[in-house]
Each structure stands twice: as structure tokens, then as C-alpha cells.
Design an enzyme around this catalytic site. Structure first.
Site, PDB file in Angstrom:
ATOM      1  N   TYR A  69      14.040 -56.895 -26.615  1.00 29.31           N
ATOM      2  CA  TYR A  69      14.074 -56.171 -27.885  1.00 29.31           C
ATOM      3  C   TYR A  69      14.393 -54.694 -27.663  1.00 29.31           C
ATOM      4  O   TYR A  69      14.135 -53.868 -28.532  1.00 29.31           O
ATOM      5  CB  TYR A  69      12.726 -56.302 -28.613  1.00 29.31           C
ATOM      6  CG  TYR A  69      12.496 -57.676 -29.206  1.00 29.31           C
ATOM      7  CD1 TYR A  69      12.419 -58.798 -28.387  1.00 29.31           C
ATOM      8  CD2 TYR A  69      12.349 -57.846 -30.572  1.00 29.31           C
ATOM      9  CE1 TYR A  69      12.202 -60.058 -28.917  1.00 29.31           C
ATOM     10  CE2 TYR A  69      12.131 -59.108 -31.115  1.00 29.31           C
ATOM     11  CZ  TYR A  69      12.064 -60.205 -30.283  1.00 29.31           C
ATOM     12  OH  TYR A  69      11.842 -61.448 -30.814  1.00 29.31           O
ATOM     13  N   LYS A  83       9.278 -65.827 -16.282  1.00 33.65           N
ATOM     14  CA  LYS A  83      10.325 -66.685 -15.723  1.00 33.65           C
ATOM     15  C   LYS A  83      10.826 -66.006 -14.439  1.00 33.65           C
ATOM     16  O   LYS A  83      12.030 -65.782 -14.256  1.00 33.65           O
ATOM     17  CB  LYS A  83      11.441 -66.847 -16.780  1.00 33.65           C
ATOM     18  CG  LYS A  83      12.491 -67.887 -16.447  1.00 33.65           C
ATOM     19  CD  LYS A  83      12.029 -69.321 -16.584  1.00 33.65           C
ATOM     20  CE  LYS A  83      13.125 -70.279 -16.157  1.00 33.65           C
ATOM     21  NZ  LYS A  83      12.665 -71.675 -16.043  1.00 33.65           N
ATOM     22  N   ASP A 134       8.993 -72.008 -19.689  1.00 36.89           N
ATOM     23  CA  ASP A 134       9.377 -73.350 -20.157  1.00 36.89           C
ATOM     24  C   ASP A 134       8.196 -74.321 -20.025  1.00 36.89           C
ATOM     25  O   ASP A 134       7.905 -75.100 -20.922  1.00 36.89           O
ATOM     26  CB  ASP A 134      10.627 -73.868 -19.429  1.00 36.89           C
ATOM     27  CG  ASP A 134      10.673 -73.517 -17.951  1.00 36.89           C
ATOM     28  OD1 ASP A 134       9.757 -72.820 -17.462  1.00 36.89           O
ATOM     29  OD2 ASP A 134      11.623 -73.947 -17.268  1.00 36.89           O
ATOM     30  N   ASP A 193       7.201 -63.806 -28.786  1.00 37.85           N
ATOM     31  CA  ASP A 193       7.636 -64.090 -30.157  1.00 37.85           C
ATOM     32  C   ASP A 193       7.806 -65.602 -30.342  1.00 37.85           C
ATOM     33  O   ASP A 193       7.315 -66.199 -31.302  1.00 37.85           O
ATOM     34  CB  ASP A 193       8.956 -63.356 -30.414  1.00 37.85           C
ATOM     35  CG  ASP A 193       9.360 -63.416 -31.874  1.00 37.85           C
ATOM     36  OD1 ASP A 193       8.476 -63.596 -32.730  1.00 37.85           O
ATOM     37  OD2 ASP A 193      10.565 -63.312 -32.158  1.00 37.85           O
ATOM     38  N   ASP A 249       5.210 -68.481 -32.524  1.00 34.97           N
ATOM     39  CA  ASP A 249       5.597 -69.404 -33.609  1.00 34.97           C
ATOM     40  C   ASP A 249       5.232 -70.837 -33.223  1.00 34.97           C
ATOM     41  O   ASP A 249       4.819 -71.646 -34.066  1.00 34.97           O
ATOM     42  CB  ASP A 249       7.095 -69.315 -33.918  1.00 34.97           C
ATOM     43  CG  ASP A 249       7.423 -68.203 -34.917  1.00 34.97           C
ATOM     44  OD1 ASP A 249       6.692 -67.201 -34.935  1.00 34.97           O
ATOM     45  OD2 ASP A 249       8.408 -68.328 -35.677  1.00 34.97           O
TER      46      ASP A 249
HETATM   47 MG    MG Z   1       8.784 -64.048 -34.876  1.00 31.53          MG
END
Ligand code: MG
Ligand code: NAI
Length: 331
Positions: A121, A167, A200, A224, A228
Site C-alpha cells: 500500500y 511469505k 497461503d 487486509d 475479510d
Molecule cells: Mg479490505
């Protein structure tokens, strides 16, 4: 008296904000609101998605409540600008199963601590001859500070383990630094256990054995996505709140976006916004009021009579808010 900057935003943002204000109105706590604008409607009116005035109102406030905004393609993200300008480096996203909600698991209570200021980001993107690149920025200072936040949060909330998600097998340098920072900070917290997963595998473990997680600390994009996924475990995006916390400021917002598919219908679930306010009251030190608000919401959910459609009911946003308000009145 607390000064609260209020940014309702777009889509269902103003709806869930109205529901929250209706509920807060009858609580024994004095909140002085300053309205501020951001997002798509703000862009159409002022030419910017995030006016300087909004940033300075959020900086001055004791806390900011943010509904949700619709992204304006090609323009600054309002929420990312707020996170960066206020240096809200820790994004705290609890994943908790509540009785009465159709959760995949009924015994979850873990928290995702997402680094909020860098990673993918960073906003550093550029076109190449054949496509484009995005720069994934990982610094030792930001990694150590978020890991320290995660361990302190574990300590404060009586949790015993922090899991780093990365990762580093592929992103050897960037996530190599994140991983090293994690273990460096872990040494300062000998009473808290450590674990690590590649992202993963973590995505799979969240489905197969989510009870094993207590605190997850991870970089911006992974956090992020996993939050979710966490929302999906406990009843969907209408149920999950978040806090964006820095050393001097804090902003509280539901994890969901502006939900254009249901905006204007008056059927959005106000729970994520209300639970964000619960986090805000805790941040302000108003633990008793925070618990009272959370309990009133949970009572309404548990009764199962006045619920929005995403929770299997047929009630409107404001009917659910009214029911929560009634509970608070008699509590
Ligand atoms: Mg989001
Ligand atoms: P979204 O979170 O807005 O919606 C995803 C799905 O969840 C939709 O089907 C929606 O109806 C449902 N949903 C979300 N919140 C709900 C609620 N409170 N009650 C009932 N159902 C709910 O994500 P989407 O559709 O990907 O993005 C829509 C817009 O929001 C985009 O412009 C996106 O960029 C923006 N966005 C903004 C965020 C923010 O303001 N922090 C965060 C995520 C997305």
C-alpha cells in the site's frame, strides 16, 4: 467530554453512521461531534477525495469514526491518506463469534494486527513498457513497531501466542526483514509464545483450525485479505469492526466498504459500525460504556427477532438500531 470527528462517507457509510449515532445518543457519555467529508461524494463536490480540512479535524480529535467510502479510481484513497497522515500504524481487526450469528465456528476470538502504513500500500506504482509495477516497501522500523504492538496487545488482553504471517520463502528480502523483526521483538516478551505461517498456509488454517490463532501479526495486504476471510468465519462483513491506532491518534471503522449493491435500501447491518464504536470507547478508557454497548447489541442478536437480511432477518438498519437503543434504555 470527548471530541469525535465523524466521517460518514459514501454508500452505506452514512446509514450505519446514523444508526450508530441513534444508539450512542442515549448513552451516559458526552461526545461532541465534528462532521468531516471524504470519498466519492466529497470528490464530486470539492475535487478531492480527502480535503486537508478533514485530515486536520481527524488530527485534532480524541478519536475519529469513519463509515466507509467508495473508491474513486485514479485518485487518492481517503482511508489510506488518513492512515498515513495520522501515522495510524496498527490496524486491529478482531474476529469473534457471537451467539445468535450463523458462524462457521462458534468459539473464535482472535485478532489480526495488520501493518497499516507500508507494504504493497506504499502507493508507489509505475508503468513499464509492457505493464506496471508496485513497490512493496518493508522497513525494519515499521516491522518492529507493529510486532511490538501485537505482543503488547497479546499481553494486555491475556493472550498467549502471536503468529507472524509472511511469505519469506519467496519475498526473501522484504518478508525476511519482517520475520527477523518479529523474532527480535519476541525476545522482549518471553511469556508470550510465537508461531509463524506462510500466508497461503495461514489462509487454509483459518478455515481448518482457526481456534489455534490468538494474535496474528502481518504486513498490510496480507492483513487486509486475511481479515475479510476472518469476517467470513464469523457472519460476514456486517459483523467485523476495526481500529486504526497510532501514537497520537486513532480512527475506528467497520472492515466493510460502501456496499453499493445495498446502499440506499436501509438494510445494511449496523453491527460492524457499532462494534467499531465499542473499540473506540475502550480506546478512550470508557470500558464500562463499551461493555454496555456491546452487550446491548449482542442481546439483540441473540434474541434474533430484529436482524438485518445479511443476518437472516428482515429488519431495516434503523429498526435494529432502535432495538439496541431500547435495550440500552432498560439496562
Ligand atoms: Mg479490505
Ligand atoms: P464491500 O465491503 O462494500 O461489500 C462486499 C459485500 O458485503 C457486498 O455484497 C455488501 O453488500 C456486503 N456488505 C458489506 N457491508 C455490509 C453491511 N454492513 N451489511 C450488510 N452487507 C454488507 O466491498 P466491495 O463491494 O468490494 O467495495 C465497495 C466499495 O467500497 C468500493 O469502492 C471499494 O473500493 C470500497 N471499499 C472501501 C473501504 C473503506 O472505506 N474502508 C473498504 C473496502 C472497500
Amino acid at each position: 467530554m470527548y471530541n469525535i470527528t465523524l466521517i460518514p462517507g459514501d454508500g452505506i457509510g452514512p446509514e450505519v453512521t446514523e444508526a450508530l449515532l441513534h444508539v450512542l445518543e442515549i448513552m451516559d457519555i458526552e461526545l461532541d461531534y465534528t462532521l468531516a467529508y471524504a470519498g466519492d461524494a466529497c470528490y464530486n463536490k470539492t475535487g478531492t477525495t480527502i480535503p486537508d480540512e478533514t485530515l486536520s479535524k481527524a488530527k485534532k480529535a480524541d478519536a475519529t469514526l469513519f463509515g466507509s467510502v467508495t473508491t474513486v479510481p485514479g485518485h487518492k484513497s481517503a482511508i489510506i491518506s488518513l492512515r498515513n497522515e495520522l501515522d495510524l500504524y496498527a490496524n486491529l481487526r478482531p474476529v469473534k463469534s457471537y451467539q445468535g450469528i450463523n458462524c462457521l465456528f462458534d468459539d473464535l476470538d482472535f485478532v489480526i494486527v495488520r501493518e497499516n502504513t507500508e507494504g504493497l500500500y506504499s502507493g508507489i506504482e509505475g508503468y513499464t513498457k509492457d505493464g506496471a509495477t508496485a513497490l512493496r516497501v518493508i522497513t525494519r522500523s515499521a516491522s518492529e513497531r507493529i510486532c511490538k504492538f501485537a505482543f503488547k496487545h497479546a499481553e494486555k488482553t491475556g493472550r498467549n501466542k502471536v503468529t507472524a504471517v509472511h511469505k519469506a520463502n519467496v519475498l526473501k528480502k522484504t518478508d525476511g526483514i519482517f520475520r527477523e523483526s518479529f523474532y527480535k521483538i519476541a525476545d522482549e516478551f518471553p511469556n508470550i509464545g510465537t508461531d509463524e505461517n506462510y500466508v497461503d498456509a495461514a489462509a487454509m488454517f483459518l478455515i481448518t483450525k482457526p481456534q489455534d490463532f490468538e494474535v496474528i501479526v502481518t504486513t498490510n495486504l496480507f492483513g487486509d485479505i486475511l481479515s475479510d476471510e476472518g469476517a467470513g468465519l464469523v457472519g460476514g462483513l456486517g459483523m467485523v469492526p476495526s481500529a486504526n491506532i497510532g501514537d497520537n491518534n486513532a480512527l475506528f471503522e467497520p472492515v466493510h466498504g460502501s456496499a453499493p449493491d445495498i446502499a440506499g435500501l436501509g438494510i445494511s447491518n449496523p453491527s460492524a459500525m457499532i462494534l467499531s464504536a465499542v473499540m473506540m470507547l475502550d480506546y478512550l478508557g470508557e470500558h464500562y460504556e463499551a461493555k454496555k454497548l456491546e452487550n446491548a447489541l449482542l442481546d439483540v442478536i441473540c434474541e434474533g427477532k430484529v436482524l438485518t437480511p445479511d443476518l437472516g432477518g428482515s429488519s431495516k438498519t434503523m429498526e435494529m438500531a432502535q432495538k439496541i437503543s431500547d435495550k440500552l434504555r432498560i439496562s
